[in-house]
Every structure is written in C-alpha cells, then in structure tokens.
Scaffold this motif. Structure first.
Motif, PDB file in Angstrom:
ATOM      1  N   LEU A 170       6.578  -2.266  -9.576  1.00  0.00           N
ATOM      2  CA  LEU A 170       5.288  -2.019 -10.233  1.00  0.00           C
ATOM      3  C   LEU A 170       4.189  -2.854  -9.595  1.00  0.00           C
ATOM      4  O   LEU A 170       3.089  -2.354  -9.329  1.00  0.00           O
ATOM      5  CB  LEU A 170       5.388  -2.334 -11.725  1.00  0.00           C
ATOM      6  N   ALA A 171       4.482  -4.129  -9.352  1.00  0.00           N
ATOM      7  CA  ALA A 171       3.475  -5.001  -8.749  1.00  0.00           C
ATOM      8  C   ALA A 171       3.076  -4.504  -7.367  1.00  0.00           C
ATOM      9  O   ALA A 171       1.883  -4.467  -7.020  1.00  0.00           O
ATOM     10  CB  ALA A 171       4.002  -6.432  -8.663  1.00  0.00           C
ATOM     11  N   THR A 172       4.063  -4.087  -6.567  1.00  0.00           N
ATOM     12  CA  THR A 172       3.784  -3.628  -5.211  1.00  0.00           C
ATOM     13  C   THR A 172       2.929  -2.362  -5.216  1.00  0.00           C
ATOM     14  O   THR A 172       1.919  -2.270  -4.509  1.00  0.00           O
ATOM     15  CB  THR A 172       5.101  -3.363  -4.455  1.00  0.00           C
ATOM     16  N   VAL A 173       3.331  -1.382  -6.020  1.00  0.00           N
ATOM     17  CA  VAL A 173       2.608  -0.106  -6.049  1.00  0.00           C
ATOM     18  C   VAL A 173       1.203  -0.285  -6.624  1.00  0.00           C
ATOM     19  O   VAL A 173       0.211   0.181  -6.050  1.00  0.00           O
ATOM     20  CB  VAL A 173       3.395   0.930  -6.874  1.00  0.00           C
ATOM     21  N   ALA A 174       1.108  -0.988  -7.759  1.00  0.00           N
ATOM     22  CA  ALA A 174      -0.186  -1.109  -8.423  1.00  0.00           C
ATOM     23  C   ALA A 174      -1.180  -1.911  -7.589  1.00  0.00           C
ATOM     24  O   ALA A 174      -2.338  -1.498  -7.419  1.00  0.00           O
ATOM     25  CB  ALA A 174      -0.017  -1.746  -9.800  1.00  0.00           C
ATOM     26  N   VAL A 175      -0.765  -3.059  -7.069  1.00  0.00           N
ATOM     27  CA  VAL A 175      -1.712  -3.882  -6.311  1.00  0.00           C
ATOM     28  C   VAL A 175      -2.073  -3.221  -4.990  1.00  0.00           C
ATOM     29  O   VAL A 175      -3.190  -3.372  -4.494  1.00  0.00           O
ATOM     30  CB  VAL A 175      -1.155  -5.305  -6.084  1.00  0.00           C
ATOM     31  N   SER A 176      -1.146  -2.455  -4.401  1.00  0.00           N
ATOM     32  CA  SER A 176      -1.456  -1.765  -3.147  1.00  0.00           C
ATOM     33  C   SER A 176      -2.481  -0.667  -3.363  1.00  0.00           C
ATOM     34  O   SER A 176      -3.431  -0.512  -2.584  1.00  0.00           O
ATOM     35  CB  SER A 176      -0.172  -1.187  -2.539  1.00  0.00           C
ATOM     36  N   LEU A 177      -2.316   0.118  -4.449  1.00  0.00           N
ATOM     37  CA  LEU A 177      -3.283   1.175  -4.740  1.00  0.00           C
ATOM     38  C   LEU A 177      -4.629   0.592  -5.167  1.00  0.00           C
ATOM     39  O   LEU A 177      -5.690   1.107  -4.790  1.00  0.00           O
ATOM     40  CB  LEU A 177      -2.729   2.095  -5.825  1.00  0.00           C
ATOM     41  N   ALA A 178      -4.593  -0.504  -5.954  1.00  0.00           N
ATOM     42  CA  ALA A 178      -5.842  -1.172  -6.324  1.00  0.00           C
ATOM     43  C   ALA A 178      -6.555  -1.700  -5.089  1.00  0.00           C
ATOM     44  O   ALA A 178      -7.783  -1.625  -4.971  1.00  0.00           O
ATOM     45  CB  ALA A 178      -5.562  -2.304  -7.309  1.00  0.00           C
ATOM     46  N   SER A 179      -5.771  -2.230  -4.133  1.00  0.00           N
ATOM     47  CA  SER A 179      -6.361  -2.762  -2.899  1.00  0.00           C
ATOM     48  C   SER A 179      -6.931  -1.657  -2.035  1.00  0.00           C
ATOM     49  O   SER A 179      -7.947  -1.845  -1.356  1.00  0.00           O
ATOM     50  CB  SER A 179      -5.307  -3.553  -2.120  1.00  0.00           C
ATOM     51  N   MET A 180      -6.288  -0.482  -2.032  1.00  0.00           N
ATOM     52  CA  MET A 180      -6.826   0.650  -1.289  1.00  0.00           C
ATOM     53  C   MET A 180      -8.185   1.057  -1.863  1.00  0.00           C
ATOM     54  O   MET A 180      -9.151   1.286  -1.115  1.00  0.00           O
ATOM     55  CB  MET A 180      -5.862   1.831  -1.338  1.00  0.00           C
ATOM     56  N   CYS A 181      -8.263   1.132  -3.191  1.00  0.00           N
ATOM     57  CA  CYS A 181      -9.554   1.442  -3.837  1.00  0.00           C
ATOM     58  C   CYS A 181     -10.571   0.341  -3.538  1.00  0.00           C
ATOM     59  O   CYS A 181     -11.763   0.634  -3.333  1.00  0.00           O
ATOM     60  CB  CYS A 181      -9.359   1.593  -5.340  1.00  0.00           C
ATOM     61  N   HIS A 182     -10.122  -0.907  -3.522  1.00  0.00           N
ATOM     62  CA  HIS A 182     -11.015  -2.018  -3.187  1.00  0.00           C
ATOM     63  C   HIS A 182     -11.586  -1.855  -1.789  1.00  0.00           C
ATOM     64  O   HIS A 182     -12.777  -2.088  -1.561  1.00  0.00           O
ATOM     65  CB  HIS A 182     -10.254  -3.337  -3.303  1.00  0.00           C
ATOM     66  N   LEU A 183     -10.733  -1.455  -0.831  1.00  0.00           N
ATOM     67  CA  LEU A 183     -11.213  -1.280   0.538  1.00  0.00           C
ATOM     68  C   LEU A 183     -12.265  -0.178   0.610  1.00  0.00           C
ATOM     69  O   LEU A 183     -13.288  -0.323   1.282  1.00  0.00           O
ATOM     70  CB  LEU A 183     -10.028  -0.962   1.452  1.00  0.00           C
ATOM     71  N   ILE A 184     -12.036   0.923  -0.116  1.00  0.00           N
ATOM     72  CA  ILE A 184     -13.023   2.004  -0.146  1.00  0.00           C
ATOM     73  C   ILE A 184     -14.331   1.498  -0.766  1.00  0.00           C
ATOM     74  O   ILE A 184     -15.428   1.793  -0.273  1.00  0.00           O
ATOM     75  CB  ILE A 184     -12.468   3.203  -0.930  1.00  0.00           C
ATOM     76  N   ALA A 185     -14.213   0.724  -1.845  1.00  0.00           N
ATOM     77  CA  ALA A 185     -15.412   0.161  -2.478  1.00  0.00           C
ATOM     78  C   ALA A 185     -16.110  -0.819  -1.550  1.00  0.00           C
ATOM     79  O   ALA A 185     -17.344  -0.865  -1.489  1.00  0.00           O
ATOM     80  CB  ALA A 185     -15.031  -0.534  -3.786  1.00  0.00           C
ATOM     81  N   LEU A 186     -15.325  -1.617  -0.811  1.00  0.00           N
ATOM     82  CA  LEU A 186     -15.890  -2.609   0.103  1.00  0.00           C
ATOM     83  C   LEU A 186     -16.754  -1.946   1.162  1.00  0.00           C
ATOM     84  O   LEU A 186     -17.879  -2.375   1.442  1.00  0.00           O
ATOM     85  CB  LEU A 186     -14.758  -3.411   0.752  1.00  0.00           C
ATOM     86  N   VAL A 187     -16.233  -0.874   1.761  1.00  0.00           N
ATOM     87  CA  VAL A 187     -16.982  -0.175   2.812  1.00  0.00           C
ATOM     88  C   VAL A 187     -18.184   0.564   2.227  1.00  0.00           C
ATOM     89  O   VAL A 187     -19.298   0.482   2.759  1.00  0.00           O
ATOM     90  CB  VAL A 187     -16.058   0.806   3.563  1.00  0.00           C
ATOM     91  N   SER A 188     -17.971   1.269   1.109  1.00  0.00           N
ATOM     92  CA  SER A 188     -19.067   2.069   0.553  1.00  0.00           C
ATOM     93  C   SER A 188     -20.173   1.202  -0.033  1.00  0.00           C
ATOM     94  O   SER A 188     -21.348   1.585  -0.015  1.00  0.00           O
ATOM     95  CB  SER A 188     -18.536   3.038  -0.510  1.00  0.00           C
ATOM     96  N   TYR A 189     -19.833   0.008  -0.525  1.00  0.00           N
ATOM     97  CA  TYR A 189     -20.911  -0.868  -1.011  1.00  0.00           C
ATOM     98  C   TYR A 189     -21.723  -1.413   0.167  1.00  0.00           C
ATOM     99  O   TYR A 189     -22.951  -1.568   0.071  1.00  0.00           O
ATOM    100  CB  TYR A 189     -20.338  -1.986  -1.887  1.00  0.00           C
ATOM    101  N   GLY A 190     -21.070  -1.688   1.301  1.00  0.00           N
ATOM    102  CA  GLY A 190     -21.820  -2.112   2.477  1.00  0.00           C
ATOM    103  C   GLY A 190     -22.759  -1.025   2.966  1.00  0.00           C
ATOM    104  O   GLY A 190     -23.902  -1.293   3.349  1.00  0.00           O
ATOM    105  N   LEU A 191     -22.286   0.224   2.941  1.00  0.00           N
ATOM    106  CA  LEU A 191     -23.135   1.347   3.331  1.00  0.00           C
ATOM    107  C   LEU A 191     -24.296   1.525   2.361  1.00  0.00           C
ATOM    108  O   LEU A 191     -25.437   1.744   2.766  1.00  0.00           O
ATOM    109  CB  LEU A 191     -22.296   2.628   3.366  1.00  0.00           C
ATOM    110  N   THR A 192     -23.996   1.420   1.073  1.00  0.00           N
ATOM    111  CA  THR A 192     -25.041   1.602   0.059  1.00  0.00           C
ATOM    112  C   THR A 192     -26.118   0.530   0.169  1.00  0.00           C
ATOM    113  O   THR A 192     -27.319   0.824   0.149  1.00  0.00           O
ATOM    114  CB  THR A 192     -24.416   1.563  -1.350  1.00  0.00           C
TER     115      THR A 192
END
Length: 492
Positions: free
Chosen positions: A395-417
């Motif tokens: 659970l920890a591996t799957v959840a934190v990995s998917l949360a981190s993937m969303c974080h990476l998308i947010a990281l890039v899109s906030y820089g663009l915004t």
C-alpha cells in the motif's frame, strides 16, 4: 534578450494582462523537433538542476558517518542541511533579479564555479567549521544556479509545446534528483565514504561548467534599472530568518527562543518588504506581478504540492523502518519506485497541458495527489496487526508512487502556469518566485507536520493524523487553484 541562439526563436512579447490569452488548439500542438544545439542547451540546464536537487538528498543517509568522522554531535548535524538551505533559499529572489539585470548566463556560470569549489572544500573538510562553510557556499552557488538556469530555459524555449516539453524534462529530473540522491547517497557512503557524496557534486559542477559558457546564450533586460537595495535586504533577511526558524524547528521544535525570535523577525522583514516594494520606483518584486492570477495561484499550488509530498516521504520513512522494520536499503527501494512513475508523469504533462491547459492540469494533479495521499490512511499497525507487513509495504509503495506522479505533474504545470505571460525582462523574477516557492515548500512541510508523527505517543496514529492533514491541505489547494484560475488560459 541581448542575444539568443540563432536556431532558437526568441520568446514572443507577452500580451498585456488585460488582453485574453490565445487558446491553444484542442489536443495540443505537436512540438517541433529540437535542433542539436537546443538539445545540448537543455541537457546542460537540466544537468545543473539535477545536481542541485541531488544535493538536497545525497547527504542525508551519510550524516551519522559524517558526524563520527568530523566529531559533530547529533544535534549539530542538522547544520549540515541548514547551512545549505539558508543561502539557497534566502538569496533566490535576489539572484534571480540580478541575473535579469546583469546577465543570466554570467551569473549561472559564476554559480557553477562557486558550487564546484565549495563542493571540493566540503569534500576535503578537516573540521566541522570548514565543512559547514563549504555547505553554505554550496547553497549560495545553488541560489545563483537555480533561478538563472530556469530563466535561461524559459527565455530560450518559447511559450507553447517547446517550453512545455523542456519544463517537463526539467521537472522530471528535479524529482528524480531527490530519489536518486537517497539511493546513491547510501551506496557511495557504504563503498567510498561520505566524502564521495560531495566529490560527486564537484565533478558534476565542473563538467557542466566546462561546456556552459560557450553553449548558453546570454540574456538580460534591455533597460538597466537600479537594483532595489532596500527590497533586496528585507526579502533576503526575511527569507533567511524564516528558513532558519523552520529548519531548526524541524529538529528542536518551536519552543526555542532562537526559533521564535527568528520567526517573528522573518515575518516582520517580509512585511516591511511588501511596504518597501509598494513605494519603490524600481521594485525587486513587482506587486502587480504578484497580483497576476497565474503567479499567485500557481505558486500557491506549487507550495502545497512540494511541502506536502516531502512530509509524506518523511512520515513514511518513519513508518516503514520503525513500524514495519524495513532496512534503510529496502526503504530506499520503496521510494525508488516513485522515480519510475515520475518519468511517466513528466512525459505525459506536456500532453495534458496541451489538451486542458496548465491551470486545469495543476488543479487536477493536486486533486490526484490528495486522493492517493489519503489512501495511506489504510496503513495498519505493522507485522503484529491484522494487516501485516507485506500489505503495508504494498500500500505504501503504490500510494506514495501515484501521489508522487501527481506531484510531478503538478510541479511542472505550476512552473508553466506561474511563468506564462511574463515578459522576458522579468523571467528571472518569475522563475525566482517559482524556485523560492520550491525551497520554502521543502522547508516548511516537515517542521509543520512531521513533528506530529515524531512526537505522537503511538507512531502509527501520528502517521495517520499527518496523512489526513496532508491530504486535506492538498485538496483545499486544488479547489483554490481551480477557482482562482477559472477562465484563465495560458498563452502559447
């Protein structure tokens, strides 16, 4: 810009704030192939950003060995991190503006030279004082590299698919730098000793320095306004004081007199900075820029995603090792999975931005991060509980990995915004705000929420409480970003 690469078109002038930005085609325009020179520029800039990201994590696992070798007490070891965090966060805005005025490539190269020399000093350090001096100078060099490197990227690659792609790659490597640093730090420390972690940074800095001056285009504002000295003093002093207070509180709590004094002083200086900027003829930070919805809400989203993902990683490290009994190497492998998904997230972000726009991508990514963080509420009490260790690890591996993937998308899109629609002459300031948000985000999450888990009588209950608060904060940020940027579309 004073000069640009001949095979890279200059960024077009941005529309006035009152003009509605153009709407990108549905599905997003396919980016034109990058020239060989453009690819090399991207590699150099991303390598520098990756190096700085690596520095934030590569030393962490080496701290116990470092302390024994240099004779540093456990309490003093926090300064190995704080000595870097103070100047790297405190001087970002100042150096971003200096790069705008006097040349971004010049300051970028200066930062590389300083970072490389400081890494050598930290590698050969014979006393705690020498080592901490090296770390502080590393932080000062990083404060030059990060905002100028990002502004060189945003002024070299025009708004649209090219910049989306470039920032997607940069954001992916930034995320990977933290992950790789955790694993690489342990491997280097076990095989070659803690000094090799600093030596690696020196080699990387000088390798980038060898090619950067002849490859990167110089850029600066066409006009030469005076540097806002009062604004520089108040904002730098305020950031230094706040970062010191939060970094120290992460180790000793908020009850110390030095922490409280630094926090009050920092807030007072930042308030004075706002007053100074409102009256300055040539402000360091344009208050109208801060009132731009893209800048204000974009940076809010960035602050939420960065501060809360670092907190999740911190409390999960406690849970995996102290509750489930995993070794440091096994824990590192759990977080290593998130690096793989980060690559996927970085690759898909430009397409998402092209389809729905950077603001909507940012809001959606924050919502996803909140959902997958909340999934960690299902963590059990360890091997002795009904859930068992295996289910907890999965659970920890799957959840934190998917949360981190969303974080990476947010990281890039906030820089663009947060950097879209900004004139070239203010790109260093805009990217300085972005990178300052990143630094502050990495600083505030753990002291504000991590101590809840660390001081809770039952660690499992503390972890779940932190996870709940963490997810709620990110969810609120997602709603605020969605509402604040409703109807706003990025140019390009």
């Amino acid at each position: 810009m004073a000069s640009t690469s001949t095979d890279l078109p200059a960024t077009p002038p941005s529309a006035p704030p009152s003009a509605p930005p153009a709407t990108p085609p549905v599905g997003g325009a396919a980016p034109e192939p990058l020239s060989s020179r453009a690819r090399l520029i991207l590699v150099v800039l991303c390598a520098a950003q990756f190096m700085v990201a690596l520095d934030f994590s590569v030393l962490n696992v080496a701290l116990p060995v470092l302390g024994q070798d240099l004779g540093m007490s456990r309490g003093a070891l926090q300064w190995a991190i704080t000595a870097f965090a103070l100047p790297s966060g405190g001087f970002l805005l100042l150096f971003g503006r200096i790069g705008d005025l006097f040349g971004r490539r010049r300051l970028f190269v200066t930062g590389l030279a300083l970072f490389g020399g400081a890494s050598v000093l930290a590698t050969v350090a014979w006393s705690p004082a020498v080592f901490l001096a090296g770390r502080a100078l590393q932080g000062l060099g990083a404060a030059m590299i990060v905002p100028t490197g990002m502004s060189l990227l945003t002024t070299t690659f025009p708004e649209g698919p090219r910049r989306d792609r470039a920032l997607g790659i940069s954001g992916t490597l930034l995320s990977l730098g933290f992950t790789v640093g955790m694993v690489l730090g342990g491997v280097l420390t076990d095989t070659l000793g803690w000094r090799s972690t600093m030596g690696l940074l020196a080699v990387t800095a000088f390798a980038v320095l060898a090619v950067a001056p002849g490859l990167l285009p110089e850029s600066r504002t066409q006009d030469r306004p005076r540097l806002d000295v009062p604004g520089a003093v108040t904002v730098t002093g305020g950031l230094l004081a706040v970062i010191y207070a939060l970094s120290t509180a992460a180790e000793r709590g908020f009850g110390g007199a030095d922490v409280l004094v630094a926090l009050v002083a920092g807030v007072a200086l930042l308030a004075a900075f706002v007053l100074v900027e409102s009256r300055s003829a040539a402000p360091l930070v344009s208050l109208p820029m801060l009132r731009r919805p893209s800048v204000a809400w974009g940076n809010l989203g960035g602050l939420a995603t960065i501060s809360m993902i670092t907190t999740v990683v911190f409390v999960l490290t406690l849970y995996l090792q102290d509750t489930l009994g995993l070794s440091a190497l096994s824990t590192g492998l759990v977080f290593g999975v998130q690096g793989v998904l980060s690559v996927f997230g970085g690759a898909m972000t430009p397409r998402l931005v092209g389809r729905i726009g950077a603001p909507r991508t940012l809001a959606a990514a924050l919502f996803g991060q909140a959902v997958f963080t909340a999934a960690l509420l299902g963590l059990g009490g360890g091997p002795g509980s009904g859930s068992g260790a295996l289910s907890g690890v999965v659970l920890a591996t799957v959840a934190v990995s998917l949360a981190s993937m969303c974080h990476l998308i947010a990281l890039v899109s906030y820089g663009l915004t947060a950097t879209s629609g900004i004139p070239n002459g203010e790109q260093g300031l805009a990217t300085g705000l972005v990178t300052t948000t990143q630094q502050v985000g990495m600083t505030i999450g753990i002291p504000l929420l991590g101590v809840v888990a660390a001081t809770h009588e039952v660690l499992d209950d503390g972890v779940r409480l932190v996870v709940a608060i963490d997810a709620a904060i990110v969810l609120v940020a997602a709603v605020l970003v969605a509402l604040g940027l409703r109807g706003w579309r990025r140019t390009g």
